[in-house]
Design an enzyme around this catalytic site. Structure first.
Site, mmCIF file in Angstrom:
data_model
loop_
_atom_site.group_PDB
_atom_site.id
_atom_site.type_symbol
_atom_site.label_atom_id
_atom_site.label_comp_id
_atom_site.label_asym_id
_atom_site.label_seq_id
_atom_site.Cartn_x
_atom_site.Cartn_y
_atom_site.Cartn_z
ATOM 1 N N GLU A 198 43.968 73.252 54.255
ATOM 2 C CA GLU A 198 45.326 72.282 53.948
ATOM 3 C C GLU A 198 45.591 71.936 52.421
ATOM 4 O O GLU A 198 46.795 72.349 51.985
ATOM 5 C CB GLU A 198 44.965 70.927 54.492
ATOM 6 C CG GLU A 198 46.181 69.990 54.514
ATOM 7 C CD GLU A 198 45.905 68.826 55.105
ATOM 8 O OE1 GLU A 198 45.086 68.759 56.020
ATOM 9 O OE2 GLU A 198 46.830 67.767 54.875
ATOM 10 N N ASP A 237 40.726 62.727 51.965
ATOM 11 C CA ASP A 237 41.514 63.744 52.766
ATOM 12 C C ASP A 237 41.372 64.965 52.630
ATOM 13 O O ASP A 237 42.134 65.658 51.897
ATOM 14 C CB ASP A 237 42.752 63.262 53.186
ATOM 15 C CG ASP A 237 43.388 63.872 54.257
ATOM 16 O OD1 ASP A 237 42.868 64.357 55.016
ATOM 17 O OD2 ASP A 237 44.853 64.100 54.152
ATOM 18 N N GLU A 281 48.432 56.681 60.345
ATOM 19 C CA GLU A 281 49.739 57.725 59.972
ATOM 20 C C GLU A 281 50.653 57.586 61.079
ATOM 21 O O GLU A 281 51.290 58.587 61.339
ATOM 22 C CB GLU A 281 49.198 58.830 59.735
ATOM 23 C CG GLU A 281 48.291 59.054 58.392
ATOM 24 C CD GLU A 281 47.850 60.395 58.379
ATOM 25 O OE1 GLU A 281 47.926 61.287 58.945
ATOM 26 O OE2 GLU A 281 47.511 60.698 56.850
#
Ligand code: NAG
Ligand code: NAG
Ligand code: NAG
Ligand code: NAG
Ligand code: NAG
Ligand code: NAG
Ligand code: NAG
Ligand code: NAG
Ligand code: NAG
Ligand code: NAG
Ligand code: NAG
Ligand code: NAG
Length: 842
Positions: free
Chosen positions: A409, A381, A302
């Site tokens: 998240e 993820d 990333e």
């Protein structure tokens, strides 16, 4: 003080108890338990500590026991010098010191690192640790029993499942926490370590009580300025505060630091100047933090720099740090979260889920012995449901650890209650059948299955400055449970919850049952109303990772695709016709997921691309399952509110109100989720809901259909996050708007809901009236003040929310009016009004 008030009669401790129930104590509240004289006599009155040097965990154990017994029972322990005296006394020591000092012949079962022995015969208690840290764990165990009113006589040893039991904080140097929903950093501010480390001390205490032994203090997207001389001194102060709790700190590193901080012209991991630079930095760090646990590195991921810049392998990159740490006994955690974020969706075989195995499998055996590959539980993820990462079944000569996420998240960001252990257990208990032998993930990470010496656990926690730590009182069960499972993964999710609840809210059985019911229903409900059948959380992956936005999954390079179209949905990950991902699992597992008939419904869209009309094992079609699950999940979320309300008066008002606020919010937002996902796929497929609910809302009044003055229509994007795709906003940002309508519903008592948008950057004010009598008013300040989720400055699935007014008497022909006053960038937006007869959820 709710149910604890009565204890004042017994112990006269009400004053010291009156400390606010603001969540800061977590599960270490040591709330009073009634204990009369004869009860007190059955408790120890003396405390003996062997070798309690200043700052050692043995000393900490003593301080905890003294304050714990005083707080729970008003029992004052006197510290004795009469070593080894067993009567009416608690003895705390390491096994070695105990044997040495006390001529002890007691047979104590074998303890491994951090393990402890606890024996209690009421007034006489023995707490012996394999190390001082283990002794502290034993003291917390004993206090946990007492605090739950458990006076059983016990004698047992307890050993950890794995040596690495760490938490990760994604704190940035400027004080903002990436994916943190409980306020700002307790470690950093303005690029430096903060002065007041009192919250850090309390965090270390909470971590020690759940036997966490490592704490990475900064974001994996790391900033090299952490390694400045000043910040190294700051890290030394953090470590000093954590050390008495047996918590060792570690840091995340930025791979390019030799260049960005050190001024070298390279960060090539094989370059001698780079190696020397890191060795020197590491030596300097150990001067400030002699017991540094180690490093955590996110590289080539990333946008983070890594060894690929120099055509070096990930293991060459990892070993650079592992070798620098070796002389000091430190551990390198190297993240397996490496993937190409520019994939091409038109390539049917492209698959981000395959990345970890592709990058790491060939490197097996090339990592140093003190390096550990830290693997997210699933291959994508932290989604609401994923299959286990196949990387666990592809590394046999490499240490591994699992990475979990306590911070929610993708799972409601602590505004939604989602109790995570049942999700984690789908992974931990999964048998990967390597070589056709039992290969449970939990036995792989412990090192047992492949005979590794090192391995374990990491969880991204992200507590912040909010006194509740995570932003929500009831989200703390996830942190507590993480520690319990990292020590003993076979512990039962529900029993862990019982313990946590007793410690956090007291021993009232109705409180325990209710919190258990809500929590155990929470992950299934969230999965139902967010993204089911293995399609992943259908949240907005390009913006906040919070509210619904199914379209965001596709047509970009991130590879979290659903491949949904008019007729079909799901990722074909088979070897036969798809990406080949199933082939990354050992044969037995690969075969199970390769075929539709042996793939469980809850992962069908993860592994297969099917028509919307495909029939599941359940007998339902995929599309009807979507509709039904979203209705069922949202309906379950409504019951959380009524269940919690049954605890009024049984939980202190402060926490009762705070939790109620969040559950009411969750109930409203679950309807937003339900409608958004159902509307989106109904629009895409054109297949109607057999039960005629989707798109049919007989109890709603669209704001855009009301008589407007000072309000105008607004087309919401994405369309599915507004009922009928349209909301209203004030025509100007400084004058109020009014929306009126005449009600034609049967005269009755209704709960009236108003769906509106609470955007960041404004605090609009709304008033709801019936026949000019005010029913209620509210302010759009949730994200500014009370909720911790990632902000949205738009009208969308993140800002969409509902306010509800209960039990309003309505006559036919009544005039309903909403007056909205805009503020800042928020134009007092309204989506619809709903009149809910008793029992109707909509
Ligand atoms: C006491 O603790 C220190 C430091 O942990 C250790 O070196 C020593 O052997 C222990 N035992 C005694 C009896 O001092
Ligand atoms: C226990 O200690 C506290 C504080 O040291 C003191 O105020 C209290 O009187 C003591 N109680 C008893 C019963 O000795
Ligand atoms: C331990 O045993 C030895 C020999 O039996 C004795 O001399 C000593 O006093 C004992 N120490 C303690 C602390 O009981
Ligand atoms: C790193 O931290 C420094 C000092 O706080 C700050 O100026 C800089 O912007 C940060 N860099 C990044 C990439 O966040
Ligand atoms: C070693 O690191 C320290 C602390 O960062 C720094 O002050 C020193 O200049 C470095 N020495 C070398 C030779 O790089
Ligand atoms: C990168 O490394 C591989 C394997 O060591 C080698 O075959 C290749 O030529 C290298 N590429 C470059 C650009 O150096
Ligand atoms: C496990 O590894 C150790 C070395 O770490 C070795 O001595 C032992 O024989 C191995 N056991 C098995 C069953 O392979
Ligand atoms: C097989 O793959 C192709 C793409 O290569 C896809 O269009 C087709 O739908 C797949 N067939 C089945 C039965 O899934
Ligand atoms: C889906 O939405 C589009 C654009 O708003 C609209 O043209 C189309 O008719 C809708 N389809 C269905 C089945 O509702
Ligand atoms: C739905 O919205 C359109 C404008 O986008 C509006 O014309 C229509 O009246 C609305 N339908 C209802 C039932 O309010
Ligand atoms: C903690 O967060 C809650 C809501 O999340 C908020 O009401 C409260 O003010 C915050 N408290 C502190 C001390 O930050
Ligand atoms: C309100 O609107 C005016 C005029 O369009 C604009 O100048 C001002 O910036 C706006 N204020 C806010 C807070 O958006």
């Amino acid at each position: 003080m709710g149910q604890f008030g009565f204890t004042g009669l017994v112990c006269g401790l009400l004053l010291s108890l009156a400390a606010a129930e603001d969540g800061f104590a977590g599960w270490l509240r040591y709330a009073p338990i009634p204990c009369d004289t004869s009860c007190l006599q059955r408790l120890p009155s003396k405390l003996t500590l062997l070798n309690a040097t200043t700052g050692s965990p043995i000393e900490t154990a003593g301080l905890e026991l003294i304050s714990g017994l005083q707080s729970i029972f008003s029992q004052n322990l006197t510290t004795t010098q009469s070593r080894c005296d067993e009567s009416s006394s608690i003895l705390v020591a390491t096994v070695e010191d105990f044997r040495h000092e006390c001529n002890a012949t007691t047979a104590i079962p074998e303890l491994v690192q951090d393990g402890f022995w606890l024996r209690s015969t009421g007034s006489s208690v023995q707490i012996l640790g394999q190390s001082a840290r283990g002794a502290l764990y034993g003291a917390y165990e004993y206090l946990s029993l007492l605090a739950q009113g458990n006076f059983s006589h016990v004698a047992y040893s307890s050993n950890p499942h794995a040596p690495i039991r760490w938490v990760n904080q994604w704190d940035n140097m400027d004080g903002v926490i990436e994916r943190g929903y409980g306020g700002l950093s307790i470690f950093f501010k303005n690029g430096r370590v903060v002065d007041d480390l009192a919250p850090v001390k309390q965090y270390a205490r909470l971590l020690a009580s759940i036997r966490i032994n490592g704490l990475i203090v900064n974001n994996v997207n790391a900033n090299a300025t952490l390694l400045s001389a000043e910040n190294m001194r700051g890290l030394g102060r953090i470590a000093d505060v954590c050390r008495p709790y047996g918590v060792r700190i570690g840091v995340s590193l930025n791979f390019a630091s030799p260049e960005t901080l050190g001024g070298l012209d390279t960060f090539d991991p094989l370059d001698a100047t780079v190696v020397n630079w890191w060795n020197n930095i590491t030596n300097s760090l150990y001067e400030h933090v002699p017991d540094l646990a180690g490093y955590l590195v996110k590289a080539d991921s990333e946008g983070q720099p890594g060894p690929s810049t120099y055509n070096r392998t990930l293991s060459q990159g990892a070993n650079l740090f592992a070798r620098a740490l070796q002389p000091h006994g430190g551990i390198l955690m190297f993240r397996a979260f490496v993937y190409d974020s520019n994939l091409n969706e038109s390539d049917w075989k492209a698959d981000r889920a395959k990345a970890a195995v592709q990058y790491f499998k060939n490197l097996d055996g090339e990592f140093e012995e003190n390096a550990v590959v830290q693997i997210k539980y699933g291959p994508i993820d932290f989604q609401v449901r994923e299959p286990v990462s196949p990387l666990f079944a592809n590394l046999f000569e490499t240490n591994t650890a699992i990475e979990l996420e306590v911070s929610q998240e993708y799972l409601g960001q602590q505004n939604h209650l989602v109790y995570l252990p049942p999700l984690w257990k789908t992974i931990l208990n999964f048998d990967l059948r390597v070589d056709h032998k039992p290969s449970l993930v939990r036995d792989i990470i412990s090192g047992e299955r492949f005979n590794r010496t090192l391995g374990g656990w990491a969880a991204v926690v992200n507590v912040g400055t909010n006194t509740t730590w995570l932003g929500s009182h009831i989200a703390m069960s996830n942190l507590y449970a993480y520690g319990r499972l990292a020590w003993c993964p076979t512990d039962d999710s529900e029993r862990i919850l019982h313990d946590w609840t007793r410690l956090t809210f007291g021993t009232n059985s109705q409180v325990i049952n209710t919190i258990t019911n809500i929590s155990m229903a929470s992950w299934p409900a969230y999965e139902q109303y967010s993204g089911n059948l293995g399609i992943q959380t259908l949240t907005d992956i390009l913006y906040t990772h919070y509210g619904p936005n199914p379209a965001s999954q596709d047509n970009n390079g991130w590879g979290q695709w659903t491949r949904a179209d008019h007729e079909t949905v799901g990722m074909d990950r088979t070897v036969g016709n798809g990406t080949g991902y199933t082939g990354q699992y050992p044969t037995e597992i690969a075969q199970r997921f390769e075929y539709l008939n042996s793939t469980p419904d809850d992962l069908v869209l993860w592994f297969h691309h099917v028509p919307w009309t495909h029939r599941l094992h359940s007998g339902k079609t995929v599309i009807q399952h979507f509709y039904d699950a979203h209705y069922a999940g949202a309906e379950t979320a409504q019951t959380f509110v009524s269940q919690w309300e049954s605890l009024r008066g049984l939980v202190d008002k402060e926490r009762y109100d705070a939790v109620l606020d969040r559950l009411v919010y969750q109930a409203g937002h679950s309807i937003v989720w339900r409608d958004a996902v159902n509307n989106f796929y109904f629009n895409m497929t054109g297949i109607p809901d057999q039960k005629r609910r989707v798109g049919q809302h007989p109890w709603r009044i669209e704001a855009e259909s009301m008589e407007l003055d000072g309000y105008r229509l607004y087309t919401v994007s994405p369309f599915e996050t507004a009922s009928n795709g349209t909301a209203i906003v004030t025509s100007s940002n400084s004058t109020t708007g009014t929306a009126r309508t005449t009600l034609h519903f049967p005269a009755s008592t209704y709960d009236i809901g108003v769906n509106y948008y609470d955007m960041y950057g404004g605090e609009s004010h709304w008033t709801l009236s019936l026949n000019d009598q005010v029913v209620g008013e509210w302010i759009g300040n949730m994200r500014n003040h009370t909720l911790g989720n990632s902000v949205s400055i738009y009208l969308d699935g993140h800002s969409a929310t509902r306010v509800i007014f209960r039990g309003v008497k309505v006559q036919k022909g009544d005039e309903l009016k909403i007056v909205g006053r805009p503020d800042g960038v928020e134009p007092a937006p309204v989506d619809y009004v709903v009149l809910l007869p008793s029992g109707v959820v909509d």
